[in-house]
Design a protein around this motif. Structure first.
Motif, PDB file in Angstrom:
ATOM      1  N   GLU A 139       0.808  -1.222   0.000  1.00 35.08           N
ATOM      2  CA  GLU A 139       0.000   0.000   0.000  1.00 35.08           C
ATOM      3  C   GLU A 139       0.846   1.280   0.000  1.00 35.08           C
ATOM      4  N   ALA A 140       2.112   1.162  -0.314  1.00 34.14           N
ATOM      5  CA  ALA A 140       2.947   2.371  -0.446  1.00 34.14           C
ATOM      6  C   ALA A 140       2.559   3.113  -1.716  1.00 34.14           C
ATOM      7  N   ARG A 141       2.828   4.409  -1.728  1.00 39.28           N
ATOM      8  CA  ARG A 141       2.484   5.238  -2.881  1.00 39.28           C
ATOM      9  C   ARG A 141       3.736   5.915  -3.420  1.00 39.28           C
ATOM     10  N   PHE A 142       3.969   5.707  -4.711  1.00 37.42           N
ATOM     11  CA  PHE A 142       5.141   6.279  -5.378  1.00 37.42           C
ATOM     12  C   PHE A 142       4.638   7.273  -6.430  1.00 37.42           C
ATOM     13  N   SER A 143       4.932   8.543  -6.239  1.00 36.32           N
ATOM     14  CA  SER A 143       4.442   9.588  -7.145  1.00 36.32           C
ATOM     15  C   SER A 143       5.629  10.280  -7.800  1.00 36.32           C
ATOM     16  N   GLY A 144       5.944   9.862  -9.021  1.00 33.92           N
ATOM     17  CA  GLY A 144       7.032  10.485  -9.754  1.00 33.92           C
ATOM     18  C   GLY A 144       8.394  10.265  -9.138  1.00 33.92           C
ATOM     19  N   SER A 145       8.512   9.294  -8.271  1.00 34.00           N
ATOM     20  CA  SER A 145       9.776   9.062  -7.567  1.00 34.00           C
ATOM     21  C   SER A 145      10.617   8.025  -8.298  1.00 34.00           C
ATOM     22  N   THR A 146      11.866   7.949  -7.912  1.00 38.47           N
ATOM     23  CA  THR A 146      12.774   6.937  -8.427  1.00 38.47           C
ATOM     24  C   THR A 146      13.132   5.985  -7.286  1.00 38.47           C
ATOM     25  N   LEU A 147      12.820   4.724  -7.478  1.00 39.27           N
ATOM     26  CA  LEU A 147      13.142   3.695  -6.487  1.00 39.27           C
ATOM     27  C   LEU A 147      14.095   2.712  -7.154  1.00 39.27           C
ATOM     28  N   SER A 148      15.284   2.594  -6.594  1.00 39.69           N
ATOM     29  CA  SER A 148      16.329   1.813  -7.264  1.00 39.69           C
ATOM     30  C   SER A 148      16.841   0.690  -6.371  1.00 39.69           C
ATOM     31  N   PHE A 149      16.844  -0.547  -6.938  1.00 40.04           N
ATOM     32  CA  PHE A 149      17.402  -1.727  -6.278  1.00 40.04           C
ATOM     33  C   PHE A 149      18.505  -2.335  -7.147  1.00 40.04           C
ATOM     34  N   CYS A 150      19.270  -1.506  -7.840  1.00 39.54           N
ATOM     35  CA  CYS A 150      20.285  -2.015  -8.759  1.00 39.54           C
ATOM     36  C   CYS A 150      21.294  -2.901  -8.016  1.00 39.54           C
ATOM     37  N   ARG A 151      21.563  -4.073  -8.593  1.00 40.09           N
ATOM     38  CA  ARG A 151      22.538  -5.038  -8.072  1.00 40.09           C
ATOM     39  C   ARG A 151      22.212  -5.474  -6.635  1.00 40.09           C
ATOM     40  N   ALA A 152      20.964  -5.355  -6.243  1.00 39.57           N
ATOM     41  CA  ALA A 152      20.556  -5.829  -4.915  1.00 39.57           C
ATOM     42  C   ALA A 152      20.509  -7.353  -4.911  1.00 39.57           C
ATOM     43  N   LEU A 153      20.676  -7.927  -3.728  1.00 46.06           N
ATOM     44  CA  LEU A 153      20.648  -9.375  -3.563  1.00 46.06           C
ATOM     45  C   LEU A 153      19.427  -9.746  -2.732  1.00 46.06           C
ATOM     46  N   PHE A 154      18.543 -10.548  -3.335  1.00 46.12           N
ATOM     47  CA  PHE A 154      17.347 -11.003  -2.644  1.00 46.12           C
ATOM     48  C   PHE A 154      17.520 -12.483  -2.324  1.00 46.12           C
ATOM     49  N   GLY A 155      17.810 -12.790  -1.064  1.00 49.38           N
ATOM     50  CA  GLY A 155      17.980 -14.170  -0.646  1.00 49.38           C
ATOM     51  C   GLY A 155      16.691 -14.706  -0.057  1.00 49.38           C
ATOM     52  N   PRO A 156      16.761 -15.747   0.759  1.00 53.06           N
ATOM     53  CA  PRO A 156      15.538 -16.259   1.380  1.00 53.06           C
ATOM     54  C   PRO A 156      14.851 -15.152   2.168  1.00 53.06           C
ATOM     55  N   GLY A 157      13.562 -15.044   1.986  1.00 54.67           N
ATOM     56  CA  GLY A 157      12.806 -13.993   2.652  1.00 54.67           C
ATOM     57  C   GLY A 157      11.757 -13.425   1.703  1.00 54.67           C
ATOM     58  N   ASP A 158      10.999 -12.446   2.167  1.00 49.89           N
ATOM     59  CA  ASP A 158       9.908 -11.863   1.388  1.00 49.89           C
ATOM     60  C   ASP A 158      10.097 -10.365   1.247  1.00 49.89           C
ATOM     61  N   ILE A 159       9.792  -9.849   0.051  1.00 50.91           N
ATOM     62  CA  ILE A 159       9.681  -8.411  -0.164  1.00 50.91           C
ATOM     63  C   ILE A 159       8.420  -8.200  -0.987  1.00 50.91           C
ATOM     64  N   THR A 160       7.496  -7.425  -0.456  1.00 44.83           N
ATOM     65  CA  THR A 160       6.180  -7.324  -1.082  1.00 44.83           C
ATOM     66  C   THR A 160       5.814  -5.870  -1.354  1.00 44.83           C
ATOM     67  N   PHE A 161       5.077  -5.690  -2.494  1.00 41.45           N
ATOM     68  CA  PHE A 161       4.550  -4.393  -2.890  1.00 41.45           C
ATOM     69  C   PHE A 161       3.040  -4.531  -3.138  1.00 41.45           C
ATOM     70  N   HIS A 162       2.387  -5.352  -2.354  1.00 39.31           N
ATOM     71  CA  HIS A 162       0.970  -5.620  -2.558  1.00 39.31           C
ATOM     72  C   HIS A 162       0.153  -4.325  -2.430  1.00 39.31           C
ATOM     73  N   HIS A 163      -0.736  -4.113  -3.398  1.00 33.66           N
ATOM     74  CA  HIS A 163      -1.625  -2.949  -3.405  1.00 33.66           C
ATOM     75  C   HIS A 163      -0.849  -1.629  -3.455  1.00 33.66           C
ATOM     76  N   ALA A 164       0.410  -1.679  -3.844  1.00 31.21           N
ATOM     77  CA  ALA A 164       1.178  -0.444  -3.969  1.00 31.21           C
ATOM     78  C   ALA A 164       0.674   0.355  -5.174  1.00 31.21           C
ATOM     79  N   SER A 165       0.915   1.656  -5.133  1.00 28.38           N
ATOM     80  CA  SER A 165       0.499   2.536  -6.218  1.00 28.38           C
ATOM     81  C   SER A 165       1.728   3.245  -6.785  1.00 28.38           C
ATOM     82  N   LEU A 166       2.005   3.015  -8.090  1.00 24.18           N
ATOM     83  CA  LEU A 166       3.152   3.629  -8.748  1.00 24.18           C
ATOM     84  C   LEU A 166       2.632   4.548  -9.839  1.00 24.18           C
ATOM     85  N   SER A 167       2.833   5.841  -9.657  1.00 21.64           N
ATOM     86  CA  SER A 167       2.345   6.826 -10.615  1.00 21.64           C
ATOM     87  C   SER A 167       3.529   7.604 -11.167  1.00 21.64           C
ATOM     88  N   GLY A 168       3.870   7.304 -12.423  1.00 17.07           N
ATOM     89  CA  GLY A 168       5.049   7.932 -13.009  1.00 17.07           C
ATOM     90  C   GLY A 168       6.307   7.422 -12.323  1.00 17.07           C
TER      91      GLY A 168
END
Length: 433
Positions: free
Chosen positions: A244-273
């Motif tokens: 449920e996070a809201r992203f309005s014209g923002s830049t969100l960067s996970f370049c070269r990130a490492l996702f191991g065992p675990g959860d990362i969720t963007f359920h019901h998130a809103s990305l506008s631009g």
């Protein structure tokens, strides 16, 4: 004192007689042990007994002394706490800055109440804050105080500070306002909340941060026009939520990130631009979910990402305009699901992506006036399924794609006024190739 001394002499004499009697009783007839020997043995026993009593007395005295010292320290810590808290509430920004450093030093020294000191610093960031200099509520120097708190917390979340580390402390930034900030290199091992926080600065960095064995939530957070970066961050054994996070014209960067065992969720998130980048990210046993996300004219890229295991899901997400890109991505396992996704006037591209194993599914997806392309893709294994997907207008392209052992399933896929370019790919009867 004289009464106590007299009683002590009487007790010693009685103890000596009793000891001598016990010795005579235990050693048998008088001819086996002379009177002098009995006396010497009795004295030895009394000496041992006295040494034990002296040791007990010394230990007790030491404990009393330590208790007094502990109470004195607690009193001193309480006085330091009151002073630092008072400084944090002062009107002058210079005094508040002194209070920040005083509270941080107290947290290092007062281990038993470290969490309380950390809570005070976090509470300061949760207080109402006006970041716009043109507002009547804007306070000069307040931004510097808040930046200093963030810097102090960051410095105490580094691996190099083992004894004074705050990594396992709970950090509550709920509804805080971050006008920029640097959390780079931090190690988060406890519960951390950025729920409903506002990110309004030009840059907030979590680069090379580690989200390890804890829970971090950005639930309902609002990201403005600035940039929030998680470049080269590690997500292992933790749950990170952007639900449920809201992203309005923002830049969100996970370049070269490492996702191991675990959860990362963007359920019901809103990305506008804005731009959402996971380029060169590596996924191994992680579960990443964008279920029910709403994406309006947003650019989401997983270019050159590596998916080894785990899952990446966009189930029932909605894309209107914008781009979802997996160009040059490498799939060696796991699953990517765009099932039930609605894509309108958008582009989904897997240009030069390589599929060695794993599953990519578009089942029951609805694509309207959109482009889905696998140009130069290589299917060496695994399955790409468009089963029951509906394509109305737009284009689906497999131009220059190579199928060397993988499987492309088109079971009951529907194409209405959509341009389909198969290239070298030739679907077999029944809709599979």
């Amino acid at each position: 004192m004289w009464i106590v001394a007299g009683l002590a002499v009487v007790v010693v004499c009685v103890a000596g007689v009793v000891a001598y009697w016990l010795v005579r009783r235990l050693t048998g007839p008088t001819e086996t042990l002379g009177v002098p020997d009995g006396i010497r043995l009795s004295i030895a026993i009394l000496t041992v007994f006295g040494a034990v009593l002296a040791g007990v007395y010394a230990y007790r005295k030491q404990r009393i002394s330590e208790g007094d010292a502990h109470r004195a320290d607690a009193t001193q810590f309480a006085e330091r706490y009151s002073t630092a808290a008072g400084q944090l509430g002062h009107e002058g920004p210079a005094v508040r800055l002194a209070g920040v450093y005083a509270m941080a030093r107290l947290a290092d020294d007062w281990v038993e109440q470290r969490q309380v000191c950390v809570d005070v610093l976090c509470a300061y960031l949760r207080m109402p804050y006006e970041w716009n200099p043109e507002s009547d509520q804007y306070k000069k120097g307040e931004r510097e105080v808040r930046q200093t708190i963030i810097q102090v917390i960051r410095d105490h979340l580094q691996e190099s500070r083992e004894e004074s580390s705050w990594s396992t402390c709970a950090l509550d930034f709920t509804r805080a306002t971050f006008d920029g900030g640097d959390f780079s290199g931090c190690r988060f091992r406890g519960r951390v909340s950025f729920a409903d926080a506002d990110f309004v600065g030009d840059l907030i960095s979590f680069d090379r941060a580690g989200f390890l064995d804890g829970a971090v939530t950005f639930h309902g957070a609002r990201f403005g026009a600035g940039a929030v970066t998680f470049n080269e961050a590690q997500f292992q054994g933790s749950r990170v939520s952007f639900d449920e996070a809201r992203f309005s014209g923002s830049t969100l960067s996970f370049c070269r990130a490492l996702f191991g065992p675990g959860d990362i969720t963007f359920h019901h998130a809103s990305l506008s631009g804005g731009t959402f980048t996971l380029d060169e990210a590596r996924f191994s046993g992680a579960t990443v979910g964008f279920d029910y996300a709403q994406c309006l004219n947003a650019t989401i890229t997983f270019d050159r990402a590596q998916l080894n295991d785990g899952s990446l899901a966009f189930r029932r997400a909605r894309f209107t305009g914008g781009t979802l890109s997996f160009d040059h991505a490498h799939f060696t396992g796991g699953a990517v699901a765009l099932d039930d996704t609605e894509v309108t006037d958008a582009t989904v591209t897997f240009y030069a992506a390589r599929f060695d194993s794993g599953n990519l599914t578009f089942d029951y997806g609805q694509f309207t006036n959109s482009t889905v392309t696998f140009h130069h893709g290589r299917f060496n294994g695994g399955t790409v399924s468009l089963g029951h997907a509906s394509f109305s207008g737009g284009m689906v392209s497999f131009v220059r794609a190579q199928v060397n052992g993988g499987r492309v399933a088109l079971d009951d896929a529907q194409f209405s006024d959509a341009s389909v370019r198969w290239g070298r790919l030739r679907p077999a009867e029944g809709g599979t190739s």
